[in-house]
Design an enzyme around this catalytic site. Structure first.
Site, mmCIF file in Angstrom:
data_model
loop_
_atom_site.group_PDB
_atom_site.id
_atom_site.type_symbol
_atom_site.label_atom_id
_atom_site.label_comp_id
_atom_site.label_asym_id
_atom_site.label_seq_id
_atom_site.Cartn_x
_atom_site.Cartn_y
_atom_site.Cartn_z
ATOM 1 N N CYS A 55 47.578 62.086 68.952
ATOM 2 C CA CYS A 55 47.081 63.343 69.703
ATOM 3 C C CYS A 55 46.430 64.478 68.711
ATOM 4 O O CYS A 55 47.170 64.410 67.666
ATOM 5 C CB CYS A 55 48.259 63.631 70.368
ATOM 6 S SG CYS A 55 47.829 65.111 71.606
ATOM 7 N N CYS A 59 51.936 70.270 68.477
ATOM 8 C CA CYS A 59 53.302 70.614 68.974
ATOM 9 C C CYS A 59 54.320 70.154 67.725
ATOM 10 O O CYS A 59 54.252 69.149 67.359
ATOM 11 C CB CYS A 59 53.458 69.794 70.011
ATOM 12 S SG CYS A 59 52.408 70.103 71.581
ATOM 13 N N CYS A 62 56.661 67.141 67.833
ATOM 14 C CA CYS A 62 56.215 65.728 68.527
ATOM 15 C C CYS A 62 55.673 64.863 67.519
ATOM 16 O O CYS A 62 54.876 65.284 66.666
ATOM 17 C CB CYS A 62 54.901 66.169 69.335
ATOM 18 S SG CYS A 62 54.243 64.487 70.368
ATOM 19 N N CYS A 99 57.483 57.562 85.584
ATOM 20 C CA CYS A 99 56.562 58.394 85.036
ATOM 21 C C CYS A 99 55.653 57.691 83.879
ATOM 22 O O CYS A 99 56.447 57.301 82.949
ATOM 23 C CB CYS A 99 57.266 59.808 84.557
ATOM 24 S SG CYS A 99 56.315 61.107 83.935
ATOM 25 N N CYS A 131 54.778 59.713 88.695
ATOM 26 C CA CYS A 131 54.621 60.868 88.083
ATOM 27 C C CYS A 131 53.780 60.462 86.779
ATOM 28 O O CYS A 131 53.694 59.581 86.536
ATOM 29 C CB CYS A 131 56.158 61.425 87.595
ATOM 30 S SG CYS A 131 56.030 62.881 86.656
ATOM 31 N N CYS A 191 56.673 68.944 87.981
ATOM 32 C CA CYS A 191 57.833 68.857 87.007
ATOM 33 C C CYS A 191 57.788 69.654 85.791
ATOM 34 O O CYS A 191 56.817 69.390 85.152
ATOM 35 C CB CYS A 191 57.960 67.404 86.782
ATOM 36 S SG CYS A 191 59.252 67.125 85.665
ATOM 37 N N ARG A 263 66.823 68.251 85.519
ATOM 38 C CA ARG A 263 67.084 66.952 84.809
ATOM 39 C C ARG A 263 67.606 66.984 83.461
ATOM 40 O O ARG A 263 66.916 67.765 82.492
ATOM 41 C CB ARG A 263 65.729 66.600 84.495
ATOM 42 C CG ARG A 263 65.679 64.921 84.057
ATOM 43 C CD ARG A 263 64.381 64.090 84.159
ATOM 44 N NE ARG A 263 64.084 64.031 85.575
ATOM 45 C CZ ARG A 263 62.753 64.276 85.977
ATOM 46 N NH1 ARG A 263 61.704 64.374 85.069
ATOM 47 N NH2 ARG A 263 62.301 64.216 87.169
#
Length: 334
Positions: A55, A59, A62, A99, A131, A191, A263
Site C-alpha cells: 500500500c 498509516c 499498518c 468483510c 462488507c 462501519c 465491535r
C-alpha cells in the site's frame, strides 16, 4: 424501537460519561444495552485480506504500507473462487457477516474493482451480509458496490482529527468523512470506528467518539480496536492498551450510540475470556472471528465458540434489522 437516540452530544457530555467511575459506567452501559439490544446476541464477522501489502499510504500502525519493512508478503488480488470458499467456511463456523479488505489507498475503476464487485455478488448470494474495506471511494463507486449487493462499508476514522496527522499524512481526515458520505448516499450501511493505543490522549479518544456520535446518522457498526504493535512500523514500541481503556471506550460508545453494533476488534488475542466478558457486559455486541484480522493474529473459531458457550452468547442472524422491519410492516397491514 426507542426514539431517544441523539446526534447532538457535546464534547463535555461525552467526557463526563467517559470519566464516570468504571463500575458505574459499566452498569449504565449495560442497562442501555439491555434496553436497545438483545444482549445474548453477538454479530460474528469474518475479515479476509483479499489483496495484501504494497500500500502507498503511511498509516503508522499498518504492516501493509510498502514503505515499512514488516515481513508482510505482497499478494495480488485473490481469485473469486478462493474468496467464496473462505466465505463458506466462515459461514459454516457461525459468521453472518463477511468483510473483504484490500490494501488500496483508493478504489480505481479497473478490472480489479470489477472482480471485487463479482465477489460481493457471490457472498451476497450465500445469504451473508457482505462488507468491504477498500480505501477511499467516489460516489459512483459506492453506488456500483451497492448495486452488487454490498451491505456495509468499513472506513475507520482511526483517531481524532487533531491527532490524525501524527498517524497518517497521505490522506486527510476530510477524505475519510467524504468517503463515508458517499457510502451513506449509496444506501450502504456504515462501519466506522477507530484504534486506541496510537499515542493519543484521552481527549483524542473522546473527540473521536464525539465525531461518530454527532454524524447525521450513527454508524450501524463501530469497531473499537486496540493497537497491535508490529515490528517495522513507526508504532512498533507503543505499549499495550490496558483492558480497562477498552472497556471504557466500549461502554461510552454504547451509551452515546445505543442501537449501534459496537465491535470488539483487534487486540482480542491478548485478552482473557473474563476481560472479553467485561467488554460484552459493557455493550460490545460484535466481534471478528477467524485466526487473522488482515495480517494480525486473532482467536480461532474454536476458541470463540467455547467462549460463546461459556457466556451464553449466540451469533446474531444476517440482515436482522431488515427482517424486523419487514415483519413490522406485515403486522401493520394485517
Amino acid at each position: 424501537m426507542h426514539n431517544d437516540i441523539r446526534n447532538n452530544w457535546t464534547l463535555s457530555e461525552i467526557e463526563a460519561i467517559y470519566n464516570t467511575p468504571l463500575l458505574d459506567l459499566i452498569f449504565k452501559a449495560a442497562s442501555i444495552h439491555r434496553k436497545y439490544n438483545t444482549t445474548a446476541e453477538v454479530q460474528v464477522c469474518t475479515l479476509l485480506s483479499i489483496k495484501t501489502g504494497g500500500c502507498t499510504e503511511d498509516c503508522a500502525y499498518c504492516p501493509q504500507a510498502a514503505r515499512y519493512n514488516t515481513g508482510v508478503d505482497v499478494h495480488a488480488l485473490m481469485q473469486k473462487d478462493e474468496v467464496l470458499a473462505y466465505a463458506k467456511k466462515a459461514k459454516d463456523a457461525g459468521s453472518t457477516r463477511f468483510c473483504m479488505g484490500a490494501a488500496w489507498r483508493e478504489v480505481r475503476d479497473n478490472r480489479d474493482f470489477d472482480r471485487v464487485l463479482e465477489m460481493v455478488k457471490g457472498v451476497n448470494e450465500m445469504g451473508m451480509e457482505v462488507c468491504c474495506t477498500l480505501g477511499m471511494l467516489t460516489e459512483e463507486q459506492a453506488k456500483k458496490l451497492a448495486d452488487a449487493g454490498l451491505y456495509a462499508y468499513n472506513h475507520n476514522l482511526d483517531t481524532s482529527e487533531e491527532h490524525y496527522h501524527d498517524i497518517i499524512t497521505t490522506r486527510t481526515y476530510q477524505d475519510r468523512l467524504n468517503t463515508l458520505e458517499h457510502v451513506r448516499k449509496a444506501g450502504v450501511t456504515v462501519c466506522c470506528g477507530g484504534i486506541i493505543g496510537l499515542g493519543e490522549t484521552q481527549e483524542d479518544r473522546i473527540k473521536m467518539l464525539h465525531t461518530l456520535a454527532t454524524m447525521p446518522q450513527h454508524p450501524e457498526s463501530v469497531p473499537i480496536n486496540a493497537l497491535v504493535p508490529i515490528a517495522g512500523t513507526p508504532l512498533a514500541n507503543n505499549k499495550k492498551v490496558d483492558v480497562w481503556d477498552m472497556v471504557r471506550m466500549i461502554a461510552t460508545a454504547r451509551i452515546i450510540m445505543p442501537a449501534t453494533m459496537v465491535r470488539l476488534s483487534a487486540g482480542r488475542t491478548s485478552m482473557s475470556v473474563a476481560e472479553q466478558a467485561l467488554c460484552f457486559l459493557a455493550g460490545a455486541n460484535s466481534i471478528f472471528a477467524g485466526d487473522k484480522l488482515l495480517t494480525t493474529p486473532n482467536p480461532s473459531f474454536e476458541e470463540d465458540n467455547a467462549m460463546f458457550d461459556l457466556l451464553g452468547l449466540v451469533p446474531r442472524e444476517s440482515f436482522k434489522e431488515e427482517k424486523q422491519k419487514l415483519s413490522e410492516m406485515v403486522q401493520a397491514t394485517v
